[in-house]
Each structure stands twice: as structure tokens, then as C-alpha cells.
Design an enzyme around this catalytic site. Structure first.
Site, mmCIF file in Angstrom:
data_model
loop_
_atom_site.group_PDB
_atom_site.id
_atom_site.type_symbol
_atom_site.label_atom_id
_atom_site.label_comp_id
_atom_site.label_asym_id
_atom_site.label_seq_id
_atom_site.Cartn_x
_atom_site.Cartn_y
_atom_site.Cartn_z
ATOM 1 N N ALA A 74 0.859 -1.197 0.000
ATOM 2 C CA ALA A 74 0.000 0.000 0.000
ATOM 3 C C ALA A 74 0.891 1.241 0.000
ATOM 4 C CB ALA A 74 -0.883 -0.009 1.243
ATOM 5 N N GLU A 120 -0.700 -9.184 -1.062
ATOM 6 C CA GLU A 120 -2.160 -9.392 -1.014
ATOM 7 C C GLU A 120 -2.752 -9.327 -2.429
ATOM 8 O OE1 GLU A 120 -2.303 -6.353 2.087
ATOM 9 O OE2 GLU A 120 -3.540 -7.721 3.255
ATOM 10 N N GLU A 140 3.533 -5.142 7.430
ATOM 11 C CA GLU A 140 2.727 -4.034 7.960
ATOM 12 C C GLU A 140 2.930 -3.814 9.454
ATOM 13 O OE1 GLU A 140 1.607 -6.494 5.999
ATOM 14 O OE2 GLU A 140 0.251 -5.730 4.474
HETATM 15 N N1 CAA Z 1 4.569 3.351 -0.171
HETATM 16 C C1 CAA Z 1 5.010 4.525 -0.665
HETATM 17 N N2 CAA Z 1 6.267 4.737 -1.035
HETATM 18 C C2 CAA Z 1 7.132 3.719 -0.904
HETATM 19 C C3 CAA Z 1 6.747 2.464 -0.388
HETATM 20 C C4 CAA Z 1 5.369 2.279 -0.033
HETATM 21 N N3 CAA Z 1 4.887 1.118 0.401
HETATM 22 N N4 CAA Z 1 7.823 1.635 -0.361
HETATM 23 C C5 CAA Z 1 8.851 2.367 -0.840
HETATM 24 N N5 CAA Z 1 8.444 3.619 -1.161
HETATM 25 C C6 CAA Z 1 9.241 4.722 -1.680
HETATM 26 C C7 CAA Z 1 10.234 5.232 -0.639
HETATM 27 O O1 CAA Z 1 9.627 6.167 0.221
HETATM 28 C C8 CAA Z 1 11.280 5.837 -1.521
HETATM 29 O O2 CAA Z 1 10.815 7.097 -1.987
HETATM 30 P P1 CAA Z 1 11.790 8.388 -2.000
HETATM 31 O O3 CAA Z 1 12.847 8.026 -3.001
HETATM 32 O O4 CAA Z 1 10.900 9.497 -2.437
HETATM 33 O O5 CAA Z 1 12.334 8.520 -0.608
HETATM 34 C C9 CAA Z 1 11.320 4.910 -2.736
HETATM 35 O O6 CAA Z 1 10.054 4.225 -2.742
HETATM 36 C C10 CAA Z 1 12.421 3.873 -2.649
HETATM 37 O O7 CAA Z 1 12.270 3.177 -1.398
HETATM 38 P P2 CAA Z 1 13.520 2.829 -0.450
HETATM 39 O O8 CAA Z 1 14.516 3.934 -0.505
HETATM 40 O O9 CAA Z 1 12.970 2.464 0.895
HETATM 41 O O10 CAA Z 1 14.088 1.553 -1.215
HETATM 42 P P3 CAA Z 1 14.965 0.364 -0.577
HETATM 43 O O11 CAA Z 1 15.437 -0.407 -1.764
HETATM 44 O O12 CAA Z 1 15.970 0.877 0.381
HETATM 45 O O13 CAA Z 1 13.928 -0.535 0.264
HETATM 46 C C11 CAA Z 1 11.852 -1.713 0.621
HETATM 47 C C12 CAA Z 1 12.901 -1.241 -0.407
HETATM 48 C C13 CAA Z 1 12.445 -2.790 1.520
HETATM 49 C C14 CAA Z 1 10.696 -2.314 -0.193
HETATM 50 C C15 CAA Z 1 11.385 -0.524 1.484
HETATM 51 O O14 CAA Z 1 11.043 0.546 0.607
HETATM 52 C C16 CAA Z 1 10.168 -0.821 2.316
HETATM 53 O O15 CAA Z 1 10.302 -1.452 3.361
HETATM 54 N N6 CAA Z 1 8.991 -0.339 1.899
HETATM 55 C C17 CAA Z 1 7.767 -0.467 2.679
HETATM 56 C C18 CAA Z 1 7.227 -1.888 2.653
HETATM 57 C C19 CAA Z 1 5.990 -1.975 3.509
HETATM 58 O O16 CAA Z 1 5.991 -1.730 4.693
HETATM 59 N N7 CAA Z 1 4.861 -2.370 2.871
HETATM 60 C C20 CAA Z 1 3.590 -2.481 3.539
HETATM 61 C C21 CAA Z 1 2.799 -1.241 3.303
HETATM 62 S S1 CAA Z 1 1.313 -1.166 4.279
HETATM 63 C C22 CAA Z 1 0.219 -2.181 3.480
HETATM 64 O O17 CAA Z 1 0.506 -2.781 2.446
HETATM 65 C C23 CAA Z 1 -1.156 -2.260 4.114
HETATM 66 C C24 CAA Z 1 -2.084 -3.246 3.478
HETATM 67 O O18 CAA Z 1 -2.086 -4.420 3.794
HETATM 68 C C25 CAA Z 1 -3.092 -2.823 2.499
#
Ligand code: CAA
Length: 266
Positions: A74, A120, A140
Site C-alpha cells: 500500500a 495481497e 505491515e
Molecule cells: N509506499 C510509498 N512509497 C514507498 C513504499 C510504499 N509502500 N515503499 C517504498 N516507497 C518509496 C520510498 O519512500 C522511496 O521514496 P523516495 O525516493 O521518495 O524517498 C522509494 O520508494 C524507494 O524506497 P527505499 O529507498 O525504501 O528503497 P529500498 O530499496 O531501500 O527498500 C523496501 C525497499 C524494503 C521495499 C522498502 O522501501 C520498504 O520497506 N517499503 C515499505 C514496505 C511496507 O511496509 N509495505 C507495507 C505497506 S502497508 C500495506 O501494504 C497495508 C495493506 O495491507 C493494504
């Protein structure tokens, strides 16, 4: 400009194409946000899948995030200021239920991260093919929430309570190999072969009777919703239904004549 891929005007966050005229491919296309599932992306994806559903030529669909990442879940930036009531009114998570209603089979082609809502989304698909360095998980819990788009239900049904609890309560990511071993993936292939393998599987499915495919998908999906007794009854009636189809006549005739069947979906 967010996208580096040339895309049709209609969808801002998705690229669609037809492969061999019978396979519809929808590629998530928000590379700068790691294909995070914004409401705009989900709306585009559902629009594209519904178009493929209506298209009489298309017999199987592929959903992919491209060669680098499936989806980071998300859109955290979008949900950061969203309260409970805003979320309820937005209906954003309803898109996942709508995708599950698509009757044509959907193959998820997964490279790289497939996290949170991304996993998902993959779990609303029917066959999951991942590259060997893909990483999957429901992280999450690390941001103080929990899966909200089917993770606690579909993951638990796919891998069982104890593996699901492990993934959902710790938020740890699993390798493609571990995901395959616990029943979360259909196939694991070399990273560079994911889309090719997905297309091969989709073309294989496209060569079968579209009627039988649709009804079989429906029956397997119902296995998650019905008691065994009701499911067996539903399966039996579905089987009887297919016995009356032209495709069944053609399939049986082709078998006895030792030739390849041509199914017309009638
Ligand atoms: N939403 C929005 N933006 C995101 C994102 C997300 N889920 N994941 C990454 N991004 C963005 C980052 O903010 C970053 O943007 P900026 O360059 O503007 O700062 C860009 O994408 C690159 O991300 P990273 O610098 O973090 O990249 P990385 O290679 O170091 O790490 C990653 C990759 C491990 C996937 C890390 O980005 C991460 O942990 N992301 C979040 C994953 C997460 O928690 N997902 C669950 C979301 S909640 C959900 O999904 C609820 C549901 O069930 C419906």
C-alpha cells in the site's frame, strides 16, 4: 514524470499489452514509488483487468510489476494522513475484492519485493510465479498496522495458521524458495525467466476451453469459502454443466481423432 515506460494515455499507473492476442498483460508502473499501490494505481489496474475480462480474444491475464519489483505494498505516503473514516469512505481496499471477481485466470509474475498489499494483490491471482531472488512478506506490523487487503485471510488459507502467524506477527520477509516450500508460490524460476514462464503458462491456459477454465477457477476459489460438502456439490453441478458444452464435444472428439482440440468457449 514518474514513468519511464511508454504507456497508453488511458492508464497513468499501468501499462497494458496483448501477447499473442490471447493473453492480456498488465504491468504496474510506478517505479519511483516501488509500485506502491496508490488508489490511482488500483483503480487503473481494476479498469485494465475489467477490459481484459470483456475482451473476447483474451483468455488469460498476467499481472506483473516488471523486472525489478512487483510491489512494495500500500502507498504509505497516501495512508499516512488517512484516518479510519477517510479509509472507510475511500473504499480503496474494495479493489482487491473486485479483482478477485475477475472470471479469467490471472497469473502473477513476481520479481523483487512483493510486500504487504503487493503480496495481497498477488494472492488475489490464481497462479504465482516468482524469480529466485524475489522477497515476499507482510511487513505491515513494522509500521504499526496489519494486513488490510486480505493478508490475514488469504495467506492463512494458503500456508496455514502457524506460518501465517510467523509472517504477519514478525513482519519478516521470506525468499522465493521458502515461499514456494510453504505453498505461497506455484513456481520459482530464474529471475530473468519470470515473464517468459508466465507467458508460457498463460498461453497454455489460453489453449484450453475458456468455459472449463472459468468454471474450474470458480470451483477452486469457492473451496476457500464453502464447507467441503457444499464445495463438492458445487463442483459436481459445475462438472455436469460442462458436459453440455460444445467445447466438451470438441475436446472428446479431438481426443478420439488424435488431434488438437479447438475450443470456442461455447
Ligand atoms: N509506499 C510509498 N512509497 C514507498 C513504499 C510504499 N509502500 N515503499 C517504498 N516507497 C518509496 C520510498 O519512500 C522511496 O521514496 P523516495 O525516493 O521518495 O524517498 C522509494 O520508494 C524507494 O524506497 P527505499 O529507498 O525504501 O528503497 P529500498 O530499496 O531501500 O527498500 C523496501 C525497499 C524494503 C521495499 C522498502 O522501501 C520498504 O520497506 N517499503 C515499505 C514496505 C511496507 O511496509 N509495505 C507495507 C505497506 S502497508 C500495506 O501494504 C497495508 C495493506 O495491507 C493494504
Amino acid at each position: 514524470m514518474e514513468s519511464q515506460i511508454e504507456q497508453p494515455k488511458k492508464y497513468r499507473n499501468i501499462v497494458t499489452e496483448k501477447y499473442d492476442n490471447v493473453v492480456g498483460v498488465a504491468t504496474l508502473n510506478r517505479p519511483s514509488a516501488l509500485n506502491a499501490l496508490s488508489s490511482g494505481l488500483m483503480k487503473d489496474l481494476l479498469g485494465a483487468l475489467n477490459e481484459f475480462e470483456e475482451d473476447q480474444d483474451i483468455r488469460c491475464v498476467i499481472v506483473t510489476g516488471g523486472e525489478k519489483i512487483f510491489s512494495a505494498g500500500a502507498d504509505i505516503k497516501e495512508i499516512s494522513n488517512m484516518g479510519s473514516i477517510d479509509a472507510l469512505k475511500s473504499g480503496n481496499l474494495d479493489y482487491f475484492d473486485e479483482i478477485q471477481k475477475i472470471g479469467k485466470p490471472i497469473v502473477a509474475a513476481i520479481n523483487g519485493y512483493c510486500l504487504g498489499g503487493g503480496l495481497e494483490l498477488a494472492m488475489t491471482c490464481d497462479i504465482l510465479i516468482a524469480g529466485e531472488s524475489a522477497k515476499l512478506g507482510q511487513p505491515e506490523i513494522n509500521i504499526g498496522v496489519m494486513p488490510g487487503a486480505g493478508g490475514t485471510q488469504r495467506l492463512t488459507r494458503a500456508v496455514g495458521k502457524y506460518k501465517a502467524m510467523d509472517l504477519i506477527l514478525t513482519g519478516r520477509l521470506v525468499s522465493a524458495q521458502e515461499a514456494f516450500e510453504i505453498g505461497l508460490l506455484s513456481r520459482v524460476v530464474p529471475d530473468e525467466s519470470v515473464l517468459t514462464e508466465a507467458k508460457r503458462v498463460a498461453l497454455d491456459i489460453a489453449s484450453k476451453s475458456p468455459l472449463a477454465t472459468k468454471v474450474a477457477k470458480d470451483c477452486v476459489t469457492k473451496a476457500f469459502e464453502m464447507t467441503l460438502r457444499d464445495g463438492l456439490e458445487f463442483e459436481r453441478k459445475s462438472f455436469y454443466l460442462l458436459l453440455g458444452s460444445e467445447d466438451k464435444q470438441e475436446g472428446v472428439k479431438a481426443f478420439t481423432e488424435k488431434r488438437k482440440a479447438t475450443f470456442r468457449g461455447r
